[in-house]
Design a protein around this motif. Structure first.
Motif, mmCIF file in Angstrom:
data_model
loop_
_atom_site.group_PDB
_atom_site.id
_atom_site.type_symbol
_atom_site.label_atom_id
_atom_site.label_comp_id
_atom_site.label_asym_id
_atom_site.label_seq_id
_atom_site.Cartn_x
_atom_site.Cartn_y
_atom_site.Cartn_z
ATOM 1 N N UNK A 1 0.780 -1.311 0.076
ATOM 2 C CA UNK A 1 -0.036 -0.035 0.026
ATOM 3 C C UNK A 1 0.789 1.356 -0.020
ATOM 4 N N UNK A 2 1.797 1.308 -0.887
ATOM 5 C CA UNK A 2 2.737 2.521 -0.864
ATOM 6 C C UNK A 2 2.872 3.283 -1.919
ATOM 7 N N UNK B 1 -3.924 -0.685 -7.378
ATOM 8 C CA UNK B 1 -4.685 -0.329 -8.801
ATOM 9 C C UNK B 1 -3.940 1.099 -9.284
ATOM 10 N N UNK B 2 -3.409 1.795 -8.566
ATOM 11 C CA UNK B 2 -2.786 2.964 -9.105
ATOM 12 C C UNK B 2 -1.408 2.883 -9.490
ATOM 13 N N UNK C 1 0.609 6.412 -9.967
ATOM 14 C CA UNK C 1 0.776 7.018 -8.708
ATOM 15 C C UNK C 1 2.138 6.182 -8.070
ATOM 16 N N UNK C 2 2.131 4.766 -8.174
ATOM 17 C CA UNK C 2 3.095 4.362 -7.693
ATOM 18 C C UNK C 2 4.522 4.552 -8.390
ATOM 19 N N UNK C 3 4.272 4.461 -9.844
ATOM 20 C CA UNK C 3 5.709 4.911 -10.744
ATOM 21 C C UNK C 3 5.812 6.333 -10.345
ATOM 22 N N UNK C 4 5.058 7.080 -10.099
ATOM 23 C CA UNK C 4 5.432 8.530 -9.884
ATOM 24 C C UNK C 4 6.339 8.557 -8.477
ATOM 25 N N UNK D 1 -0.247 -5.638 -6.926
ATOM 26 C CA UNK D 1 -0.790 -6.539 -6.387
ATOM 27 C C UNK D 1 -1.951 -6.451 -5.511
ATOM 28 N N UNK D 2 -2.942 -7.195 -5.320
ATOM 29 C CA UNK D 2 -4.011 -6.969 -4.385
ATOM 30 C C UNK D 2 -3.795 -8.042 -3.361
ATOM 31 N N UNK D 3 -3.160 -7.410 -2.286
ATOM 32 C CA UNK D 3 -2.536 -8.520 -1.339
ATOM 33 C C UNK D 3 -3.912 -9.469 -0.737
ATOM 34 N N UNK D 4 -4.965 -8.795 -0.733
ATOM 35 C CA UNK D 4 -6.346 -9.636 -0.172
ATOM 36 C C UNK D 4 -6.560 -10.723 -1.002
ATOM 37 N N UNK D 5 -6.156 -10.718 -2.195
ATOM 38 C CA UNK D 5 -6.325 -11.730 -2.940
ATOM 39 C C UNK D 5 -5.112 -12.945 -2.999
#
Length: 259
Positions: free
Chosen positions: A9-10, A35-36, A39-42, A59-63
């Motif tokens: 979630x970073x 999903x973003x 934003x993560x790449x930024x 990754x969706x860590x809840x999956x």
């Protein structure tokens, strides 16, 4: 040699700021996002531009499958993982399923920790990020609407603490970082809409920690020398005072039982 640090979630908030701090300190930071991607790449680009080292991993860590894929990708790319920061949390989302908070804040945390253990070397670190509202939820009132989050995050913390013998046998350190409401985070903004008096009440106890202050404490937790399961408290002097009283009571009770 740079440490390889995965932060869940970073792509925003505390996770993003923790990534910046650790990037500045010389670690290679893996910015996890659900999903973003842009934003993560930024965030990663900012770290690199400042002289650090970073990459992104979606990754969706809840999956379960997505979480397993995340860990497999990290090991395929880097061959190891030195630090896992369990920062991602949720459950206040408008369309969240009734069980989502527990699936994310408890089940996903322990799952990812178990996936990480075989790849963390002796001296590796797992850091769990939580809030005072969750950490102290058994003994302190919880803001209206935050109850499912508090219960699920406390359940996640308890489940991870139950894994301490497993961590210790592998030479892995485990630390919890708990903070008061953090000024500027999405959780505080949501609570200000749902239960503004809860936020006002926390502000009455003193200035709320900033994202930068809390992120620095999380980053520091990756190197602190302490007993397994040690909790670092950030902000909330009244919570800290209650914690000291509770600890004194437990020690007194323990001594009385021994006597």
């Amino acid at each position: 040699m740079k440490r390889i640090v995965l932060i869940t979630g970073a792509s925003r908030g505390i996770g993003a700021e923790t990534a910046r701090v650790l990037g500045q300190r010389g670690d290679h930071v893996i910015v996890n996002y659900r999903e973003k991607r842009k934003r993560a790449e930024t965030i990663a680009a900012q770290i690199v531009a400042a002289g650090g080292s970073a990459s992104v991993a979606g990754a969706d860590i809840a999956d379960p499958d997505s979480a397993a894929g995340l860990m497999a990708a990290v090991i395929a790319d880097f061959g190891r993982l030195d630090v896992l920061i369990l920062n991602a949390s949720g459950g206040l989302e408008r369309d969240a399923a009734p069980d989502y908070a527990m699936r994310l804040n408890r089940d996903a945390q322990t799952r990812l920790a178990r996936l990480a253990v075989p790849h963390l070397p002796p001296g590796g670190r797992i850091v769990f990020v939580t809030s005072h509202q969750a950490h102290f939820s058994r003994t302190r009132p919880v803001p209206a609407g935050y109850e499912p989050i508090a219960a699920s995050k406390r359940a996640g913390e308890d489940a991870l603490r139950a894994m301490i013998p497993e961590f210790t046998s592998s030479g892995i350190d485990f630390t919890v970082v708990s903070g008061d409401m953090i000024d500027g985070t999405i959780i505080v903004r949501l609570l200000e809409r749902r239960d503004p008096e809860a936020v006002t009440g926390r502000r009455a106890h003193g200035q709320l920690p900033t994202v930068e202050e809390f992120a620095t404490a999380v980053a520091d937790a990756t190197t602190v020398t302490a007993e397994p399961g040690h909790t670092i408290h950030v902000g909330g002097a009244d919570f800290a005072a209650a914690h000291q009283v509770e600890n004194r009571w437990r020690r007194t009770e323990s001594h009385a039982s021994i006597a």
